[in-house]
Design a protein around this motif. Structure first.
Motif, mmCIF file in Angstrom:
data_model
loop_
_atom_site.group_PDB
_atom_site.id
_atom_site.type_symbol
_atom_site.label_atom_id
_atom_site.label_comp_id
_atom_site.label_asym_id
_atom_site.label_seq_id
_atom_site.Cartn_x
_atom_site.Cartn_y
_atom_site.Cartn_z
ATOM 1 N N ASN A 168 -3.340 0.301 -3.498
ATOM 2 C CA ASN A 168 -3.728 0.364 -2.086
ATOM 3 C C ASN A 168 -3.627 -0.984 -1.359
ATOM 4 O OD1 ASN A 168 -4.360 2.859 -3.049
ATOM 5 N ND2 ASN A 168 -6.521 2.847 -2.467
ATOM 6 N N GLY A 169 -2.561 -1.724 -1.617
ATOM 7 C CA GLY A 169 -2.360 -2.984 -0.902
ATOM 8 C C GLY A 169 -3.102 -4.168 -1.486
ATOM 9 N N ALA A 206 -3.439 5.977 5.616
ATOM 10 C CA ALA A 206 -3.805 5.870 4.203
ATOM 11 C C ALA A 206 -5.033 6.734 3.914
ATOM 12 C CB ALA A 206 -4.101 4.417 3.859
ATOM 13 N N THR A 229 0.545 -2.890 7.601
ATOM 14 C CA THR A 229 -0.869 -2.790 7.240
ATOM 15 C C THR A 229 -1.704 -2.422 8.463
ATOM 16 O OG1 THR A 229 -0.492 -4.490 5.594
ATOM 17 C CG2 THR A 229 -2.779 -4.074 6.188
ATOM 18 N N ASP A 279 0.877 -1.170 0.000
ATOM 19 C CA ASP A 279 0.000 0.000 0.000
ATOM 20 C C ASP A 279 0.912 1.218 0.000
ATOM 21 O OD1 ASP A 279 -1.795 2.034 0.440
ATOM 22 O OD2 ASP A 279 -2.978 0.911 1.901
ATOM 23 N N ARG A 308 0.106 4.347 -0.198
ATOM 24 C CA ARG A 308 -0.483 5.620 0.237
ATOM 25 C C ARG A 308 0.259 6.182 1.449
ATOM 26 N NH1 ARG A 308 -6.542 3.910 0.910
ATOM 27 N NH2 ARG A 308 -5.433 2.054 1.626
#
Ligand code: ASP
Length: 607
Positions: A492-493, A432, A423, A291, A293
């Protein structure tokens, strides 16, 4: 037509006109002798007023109406009296004064509210999917999906791609999952397989000279279900001839940035999309679908702690593939014992024995070089001298108030652990931006992975993926070190899709099949058609296949793909509306030359 206009499209421009509308009763209210109806069709809502003094029989009909009945209405469009406008709906400036109300079809009370967003049990929604799809959120997802697919079709058409359909009744393809099989009646004991993807056919279309192919393709994989998996799903499948990685990725980048702007204009899109190798993604983020972001990158501190004398670090470094790496949780130095235990559980779930934590508990603004032993909150504090802590903090770019999270283990475990922590912390600390789409390409995935402990190999992508040319010499002697020409698109992951530059040389393809452990007979039986085609002038080619369901899910901001698939299956692969899968008549089995095994017979009989 029963209707002259659509509910949601009426405006002040129609004031004074008599219109005929047809749709559903969204809501009905009785107000001192007047009946107000919110009427809904696929375009939206409009308010209808039924006044008994103006239209007695219309009033009688309206009085009987309930939510979700289907009605036709004739009436005059009028500007709403000042102060009664409703800015929340597009038609809020007007209302329809009904002269006629006709019931076209009544409705039972629906099992859940159609006219409000409430938490409804998902199995009830799936059982009554046709009612669920009436809800605005789902209707909007259907529209978005249509626009996404239309955008893709127009974009690719504009670049000379040809949409070609490939069969559903196929031969098994090696995408790595179990096939859905279809018995042949005409050829007893023989089966078709539903395509896991049109991989071989799109490559054969390149041999056929199509050069630029795409398809909105349904794919079937009989796998255990996860949140973002379905037994059948849709891919944008595409393939191009005479290209290398850059050509394919450039095209995908142009497609996806345009698509996001056109269909989710409120989302920010990073441009250009970063491109990084698998090795870089794993090193910096511990994941092949990072991710992006937020930062929180991984730092390797092996060389700093190698001489630290701290057992957990030095013993990990003593093992083959061992490493010590960490990430910084900004401002989390004060985490409680429970919070730290919670993070430790996360890394244990990834196979790590433990998590080393160091809180830099000093006043904001304190320079790292001024940190003292009393500022260090760590179970390891006794074993770590302050200089080492300072060096670690400096290397990791941490400062006063931060928490250092360090894992010492085999590289794979360290990556998985730190990625899981990243995460979790990204979510917890809200790092994020939910309105950002951080696309990226991850390239040069390994060609093979170990399939077992005996040196068996399986393809990381699929067996048609070409190796990086410089690595081709390592194929036999060190196959797991060979990089491939495969790439993923991530956002985004989440992995949106994969593709690769393919092998177009028969001899190399044969070698890969052999390395994967296929016998010459097996190769001939399963891939003979491909290898034969590869003797008739094959252009260099490559392609991609991003998931349409996942793409729409991300653009819609939905949490799972079932929300953007019109008729999805449950986690246990059932269609609750049609009750599929189901048993079949004995005669159907006889026709197909099939007989159920005893255990299956018992299960079927108990249904
Ligand atoms: N067929 C591949 C897949 O479904 C995609 C590709 O290589 O184009 O993952």
């Amino acid at each position: 037509m029963l209707k002259s206009h659509s509910c949601g499209e009426l405006s002040l421009a129609e004031a004074g006109q008599v219109v005929r509308l047809a749709g559903w009763v969204h809501r009905r209210r009785d107000h001192g002798g007047l009946i107000f109806l919110d009427m809904r069709d696929r375009t939206g809502l409009v308010q209808v007023v039924v006044d008994p003094s103006a239209a007695e029989s219309a009033y009688q009909s309206a009085d009987a109406l309930r939510n979700e009945w289907v009605v036709a209405i004739t009436g005059e469009v009028q500007v709403r009296p000042a102060g009664t406008e409703n800015p929340r709906i597009a038609t809020g400036g007007i209302e329809i004064h009904a002269s006629e109300v006709t019931v076209l079809n009544p409705s039972k009370t629906p099992p859940f509210y159609i006219n409000e967003e409430s938490d409804v049990d998902e199995s009830l929604r799936l059982r009554y999917r046709y009612l669920d799809l009436r809800r605005e959120r789902m209707a909007a997802n259907l529209r978005l999906r249509h626009h996404v697919v239309k955008y893709i079709r127009d974009f690719l058409d504009g670049r000379g791609f040809l949409e070609v359909e490939t069969p559903m009744l196929m031969k098994s393809t090696p995408e790595g999952a179990r096939d859905y099989l279809v018995p042949s009646r005409v050829h007893p004991g023989h089966f078709y397989a539903l395509p896991q993807s049109p991989q071989q056919l799109k490559q054969l279309l390149m041999v056929a000279g199509v050069e630029r192919y795409f398809q909105i393709a349904r794919c079937f994989r009989d796998e255990d279900q996860r949140a973002d998996r379905q037994p059948e799903f849709t891919q944008l499948d595409l393939e191009m001839s005479f290209v290398d990685e850059t050509d394919v990725l450039d095209l995908m980048e142009e497609l996806y940035s345009g698509l996001a702007q056109a269909t989710a204009p409120n989302m920010g899109v990073t441009s250009p999309f970063p491109r990084m190798t698998y090795e870089e993604a794993m090193r910096r983020f511990g994941s092949d679908k990072p991710d992006l972001r937020f930062g929180m990158e991984i730092t390797d501190i092996s060389s700093i702690v190698a001489e630290s004398g701290v057992g957990v670090f030095t013993s990990a470094l003593g093992e083959a593939g061992g490493t010590v790496r960490g990430i910084v949780a900004p401002g989390c130095a004060g985490y409680s014992r429970r919070e730290l235990e919670n993070l430790t559980e996360i890394v244990r779930g990834q196979g790590a024995r433990g998590l080393a934590t160091i809180g830099l508990d000093a006043e904001a603004g304190t320079a790292v070089s001024d940190l003292q032993s009393e500022n260090v909150r760590s179970a390891l504090a006794r074993h770590l001298d302050i200089d080492t802590v300072r060096s670690i903090a400096e290397a990791m770019g941490a400062g006063a108030g931060d928490l250092l999270l360090i894992v010492a283990a085999h590289e794979n475990i360290v990556s998985a652990s730190l990625s899981a922590l990243r995460t979790e912390l990204g979510e917890r600390l809200e790092l994020a931006d939910p309105n950002e789409l951080a696309f990226a390409f991850v390239t040069e995935f390994p060609l093979f992975e170990a399939a077992d402990d005996e040196g068996g190999l399986s393809s990381v992508h699929h067996p048609f993926t070409a190796p990086v040319p410089e690595d081709a010499g390592l194929l036999e002697e060190s196959p797991t070190a060979v990089r491939s020409r495969a790439y993923d698109l991530v956002v985004n992951g989440l992995e949106l899709g994969s593709g690769s530059i393919r092998i177009h040389d028969r001899e190399l393809q044969d070698r890969i099949f052999a390395l994967l452990g296929h016998s010459p007979e097996e190769i001939e039986d399963r891939f003979g058609h491909m290898l034969e085609a590869f003797e008739y002038g094959v252009p260099p080619h490559g392609g991609f296949a991003p998931g349409i369901d996942r793409t729409v899910m991300v653009l819609a901001g939905e949490p799972n793909i079932r929300e953007v698939i019109p008729f999805p299956k449950t986690q246990s692969a059932q269609d609750l509306m049609m009750s599929a899968p189901s048993t079949v008549d004995e005669q159907q089995l006889v026709d197909l030359n099939l007989r159920l095994r005893e255990a299956a017979q018992d299960i079927a009989a108990s249904d």
